[in-house]
Motif scaffolding. Structure first.
Motif, PDB file in Angstrom:
ATOM      1  N   TYR A  39       0.831  -1.114   0.048  1.00  0.00           N
ATOM      2  CA  TYR A  39       0.171   0.201  -0.101  1.00  0.00           C
ATOM      3  C   TYR A  39       1.001   1.240  -0.059  1.00  0.00           C
ATOM      4  O   TYR A  39       1.666   1.304   0.931  1.00  0.00           O
ATOM      5  CB  TYR A  39      -1.006  -0.026   1.266  1.00  0.00           C
ATOM      6  CG  TYR A  39      -2.187   0.976   1.248  1.00  0.00           C
ATOM      7  CD1 TYR A  39      -3.174   0.367   0.579  1.00  0.00           C
ATOM      8  CD2 TYR A  39      -2.013   2.351   1.669  1.00  0.00           C
ATOM      9  CE1 TYR A  39      -4.366   1.127   0.482  1.00  0.00           C
ATOM     10  CE2 TYR A  39      -3.007   2.984   1.490  1.00  0.00           C
ATOM     11  CZ  TYR A  39      -4.119   2.557   1.111  1.00  0.00           C
ATOM     12  OH  TYR A  39      -5.399   3.316   1.002  1.00  0.00           O
ATOM     13  N   ASP A  73       0.141  -0.705  -4.695  1.00  0.00           N
ATOM     14  CA  ASP A  73      -1.277  -0.544  -4.686  1.00  0.00           C
ATOM     15  C   ASP A  73      -1.417   1.089  -4.291  1.00  0.00           C
ATOM     16  O   ASP A  73      -1.193   1.619  -3.307  1.00  0.00           O
ATOM     17  CB  ASP A  73      -1.739  -1.231  -3.170  1.00  0.00           C
ATOM     18  CG  ASP A  73      -3.284  -0.976  -2.802  1.00  0.00           C
ATOM     19  OD1 ASP A  73      -3.950   0.003  -3.393  1.00  0.00           O
ATOM     20  OD2 ASP A  73      -3.901  -1.799  -2.128  1.00  0.00           O
ATOM     21  N   GLU A  75      -4.123   3.795  -4.299  1.00  0.00           N
ATOM     22  CA  GLU A  75      -5.656   3.837  -3.768  1.00  0.00           C
ATOM     23  C   GLU A  75      -5.973   5.245  -2.952  1.00  0.00           C
ATOM     24  O   GLU A  75      -7.215   5.368  -2.754  1.00  0.00           O
ATOM     25  CB  GLU A  75      -6.196   2.748  -3.718  1.00  0.00           C
ATOM     26  CG  GLU A  75      -5.824   2.113  -2.526  1.00  0.00           C
ATOM     27  CD  GLU A  75      -6.849   0.666  -2.208  1.00  0.00           C
ATOM     28  OE1 GLU A  75      -7.961   1.014  -2.202  1.00  0.00           O
ATOM     29  OE2 GLU A  75      -6.487  -0.141  -2.199  1.00  0.00           O
ATOM     30  N   THR A  77      -7.098   7.992  -0.624  1.00  0.00           N
ATOM     31  CA  THR A  77      -7.716   9.238  -0.972  1.00  0.00           C
ATOM     32  C   THR A  77      -7.975  10.016   0.292  1.00  0.00           C
ATOM     33  O   THR A  77      -7.864  11.343   0.214  1.00  0.00           O
ATOM     34  CB  THR A  77      -8.934   9.300  -1.656  1.00  0.00           C
ATOM     35  OG1 THR A  77      -9.837   8.170  -0.802  1.00  0.00           O
ATOM     36  CG2 THR A  77      -8.778   8.531  -3.156  1.00  0.00           C
ATOM     37  N   THR A 112      -5.108  -0.494  -8.702  1.00  0.00           N
ATOM     38  CA  THR A 112      -6.024   0.532  -8.278  1.00  0.00           C
ATOM     39  C   THR A 112      -7.356   0.105  -8.533  1.00  0.00           C
ATOM     40  O   THR A 112      -7.750  -0.996  -9.105  1.00  0.00           O
ATOM     41  CB  THR A 112      -5.521   1.864  -8.859  1.00  0.00           C
ATOM     42  OG1 THR A 112      -6.228   2.945  -8.181  1.00  0.00           O
ATOM     43  CG2 THR A 112      -5.842   1.980 -10.314  1.00  0.00           C
ATOM     44  N   TYR A 113      -8.372   1.086  -8.385  1.00  0.00           N
ATOM     45  CA  TYR A 113      -9.710   1.056  -8.570  1.00  0.00           C
ATOM     46  C   TYR A 113     -10.082   1.607  -9.925  1.00  0.00           C
ATOM     47  O   TYR A 113      -9.414   2.735 -10.123  1.00  0.00           O
ATOM     48  CB  TYR A 113     -10.626   0.967  -7.494  1.00  0.00           C
ATOM     49  CG  TYR A 113     -10.450   2.056  -6.774  1.00  0.00           C
ATOM     50  CD1 TYR A 113     -11.433   3.339  -7.371  1.00  0.00           C
ATOM     51  CD2 TYR A 113      -9.729   2.547  -5.636  1.00  0.00           C
ATOM     52  CE1 TYR A 113     -11.457   4.552  -6.681  1.00  0.00           C
ATOM     53  CE2 TYR A 113      -9.795   3.664  -5.093  1.00  0.00           C
ATOM     54  CZ  TYR A 113     -10.657   4.869  -5.420  1.00  0.00           C
ATOM     55  OH  TYR A 113     -10.897   6.059  -4.769  1.00  0.00           O
ATOM     56  N   PHE A 116     -10.372   5.478  -9.599  1.00  0.00           N
ATOM     57  CA  PHE A 116      -9.198   6.114  -9.252  1.00  0.00           C
ATOM     58  C   PHE A 116      -8.355   6.501 -10.456  1.00  0.00           C
ATOM     59  O   PHE A 116      -7.534   7.463 -10.594  1.00  0.00           O
ATOM     60  CB  PHE A 116      -8.412   5.331  -7.879  1.00  0.00           C
ATOM     61  CG  PHE A 116      -7.211   6.105  -7.507  1.00  0.00           C
ATOM     62  CD1 PHE A 116      -7.414   6.920  -6.232  1.00  0.00           C
ATOM     63  CD2 PHE A 116      -5.976   6.258  -8.100  1.00  0.00           C
ATOM     64  CE1 PHE A 116      -6.281   7.457  -5.645  1.00  0.00           C
ATOM     65  CE2 PHE A 116      -5.017   6.850  -7.596  1.00  0.00           C
ATOM     66  CZ  PHE A 116      -4.987   7.856  -6.478  1.00  0.00           C
TER      67      PHE A 116
END
Length: 230
Positions: A39, A73, A75, A77, A112-113, A116
């Motif tokens: 992360y 990772d 992501e 926010t 990531t998603y 994003f």
């Protein structure tokens, strides 16, 4: 199984998951393929280089075990360390993480998603160079293409906190993998594996040369002994 290494801090140093080594060893003992993910909170390219270098050094402690990628990772926010960067800066940060990992001989992907990627990254440029592990919790993959267009990915995380997996207590992310990463990694000699060379075909003997040598030996013996002795 993609196992969490921990967190890469602002300056790139790794805060390791306390169960990391145990998780790797037990997953391997259970016959699972093993990959790693980190992360990311890194704020500079220098920090990204530090993080990638440190994680690869850790991965090298497990020769013959890490046969899936090292994933970065991206992501975060709630903490604005990533999204306060420009799209170009954050894209370069991801590229540095992946590229440094690759230069050190390990297969790297970015995670990531979908939203994003669309909002904060030049995902098209990244997708041309590095494998993507995409998170999208909709019912079908079509939602990914609706958001990102014709993006390619090697893994799809399709379920998060609602996921369950035999042998795991509590929630467990679930994923589909579309590439044979162990085969790709081993055949390329990455992640500490060495390439297996095909056995070479033995050379046909040079019979003419062999005859010449034997005849010369025979002629020398004839000079030392009578034909009856020979």
């Amino acid at each position: 199984v993609m196992i969490r290494v921990g967190w890469a801090g602002y300056n790139g140093t790794i805060d390791y998951d306390e169960a990391l080594t145990e998780n790797i060893q037990n997953a391997h003992a259970a016959g699972l393929g093993v990959g790693l993910y980190i992360y990311v909170y890194c704020t500079t390219l220098a920090a990204a280089t530090v993080a990638a270098t440190e994680v690869v050094a850790f991965a090298k402690k497990f020769p013959g075990i890490i046969n899936y990628p090292i994933a970065w990772d991206i992501e975060e926010t709630k903490n604005t360390c990533l999204i306060s960067q420009s799209k170009e800066q954050l894209t370069n940060l991801v590229s540095t993480l992946c590229e440094t990992t690759a230069q050190l001989g390990y297969y790297s992907v970015w995670y990531t998603y979908a939203m994003f990627a669309k909002q904060y990254l030049d995902y098209v440029a990244l997708n041309k160079k590095y494998d993507l592990w995409i998170a999208y919790y909709g019912k079908t993959q079509s939602g990914i293409s609706n958001i990102l267009g014709n993006v390619s990915y090697g893994m799809w995380q399709y379920l998060g906190d609602e996921g369950r997996c035999e042998g795991v207590q509590g929630a467990c992310d679930r994923n589909y993998c579309y590439k044979d990463y162990p085969k790709i990694i081993k055949s390329a000699g990455l992640n500490g594996f060495t390439t297996t060379l095909a056995p070479t075909t033995p050379l046909e003997p040079d019979y003419k040369d062999l005859y010449t040598k034997l005849k010369a030996k025979w002629d020398s013996l004839k000079k030392l002994f009578s034909e009856e002795d020979l």
